[in-house]
Design a protein around this motif. Structure first.
Motif, short mmCIF file in Angstrom:
data_model
loop_
_atom_site.label_atom_id
_atom_site.label_comp_id
_atom_site.label_asym_id
_atom_site.label_seq_id
_atom_site.Cartn_x
_atom_site.Cartn_y
_atom_site.Cartn_z
N GLN A 112 0.86 -1.17 0.00
CA GLN A 112 0.00 0.00 0.00
C GLN A 112 0.91 1.23 0.00
OE1 GLN A 112 -3.12 -0.20 -0.54
NE2 GLN A 112 -3.49 -2.35 -0.12
N PRO A 113 0.36 2.43 -0.31
CA PRO A 113 1.22 3.61 -0.34
C PRO A 113 2.05 3.75 0.94
CG PRO A 113 -0.93 4.15 -1.20
CD PRO A 113 -1.02 2.74 -0.66
N TYR A 114 3.31 4.02 0.76
CA TYR A 114 4.28 4.28 1.83
C TYR A 114 4.64 3.05 2.67
CZ TYR A 114 2.50 8.80 0.46
OH TYR A 114 2.08 9.87 -0.28
N TYR A 159 11.56 5.01 -2.67
CA TYR A 159 10.76 3.89 -2.19
C TYR A 159 11.12 2.67 -3.03
CZ TYR A 159 7.80 7.11 0.41
OH TYR A 159 7.33 8.05 1.30
N GLU A 175 10.38 4.26 -6.70
CA GLU A 175 9.71 5.55 -6.91
C GLU A 175 10.54 6.58 -6.17
OE1 GLU A 175 5.86 8.18 -5.58
OE2 GLU A 175 5.64 6.01 -5.54
#
Length: 153
Positions: A11-13, A26, A42
């Motif tokens: 999931q994001p982050y 990331y 990213e």
């Protein structure tokens, strides 16, 4: 398929986050997670950050600009501005560098697992990270990245 490789969702982050100065990276896919197929990171950065001219003879690299503007310098040609939605492919051995032109930028880098590990080697797990030039030079030598020189004006 390698027995240690499995399907996953970040999931994001949620993925590993590392920093080099004002640029965050990331690690979305690594050689270990893709059974050696590819690496995907990213990055997020700010205006004025640049990567000097360099090349890597064994690793391809492709950029997809998610947000912002970046000027790429490829094979001695004048800089070309890449905007959101642009895709830039850099074959092995291509001299290249880039400069961030917008206030903020987000882009994906699809590359080899080996080159993704180079990104890990030149970054730190802290947002206060300032990577010493000697660390970058050592990582360049270890991962086959040849620094060529500064970007053109």
């Amino acid at each position: 398929m390698n027995k240690t490789t499995k399907a996953y969702i970040y999931q994001p982050y949620e993925s590993e986050l590392r920093w080099m100065g004002k640029t965050s990276t990331y690690f979305l896919a690594t050689g270990a997670l893709t059974d050696g197929a590819f690496g995907l990171v990213e990055e997020r950065s700010i205006r004025g950050i640049s990567v000097p001219l360099h090349k890597h003879d064994n690793d391809v690299e492709s950029f997809y600009i998610l947000e912002g503007e970046v000027t790429f310098f490829l094979d001695g040609k004048p800089g070309i501005r890449a905007i959101s939605g642009a895709f830039v492919h850099i074959p092995k051995g291509t001299v290249h560098g880039f400069r961030i032109d917008s206030e903020v930028v987000r882009y994906l880098i699809l590359t080899t697992p080996h080159h993704a590990e180079f990104y890990r080697a030149i970054s730190l797990p802290s947002s206060e990270a300032t990577v010493d030039d000697a660390v970058i030079i050592k990582a360049c030598q270890e991962y086959g990245v040849e620094l060529i020189g500064p970007l053109p004006d």
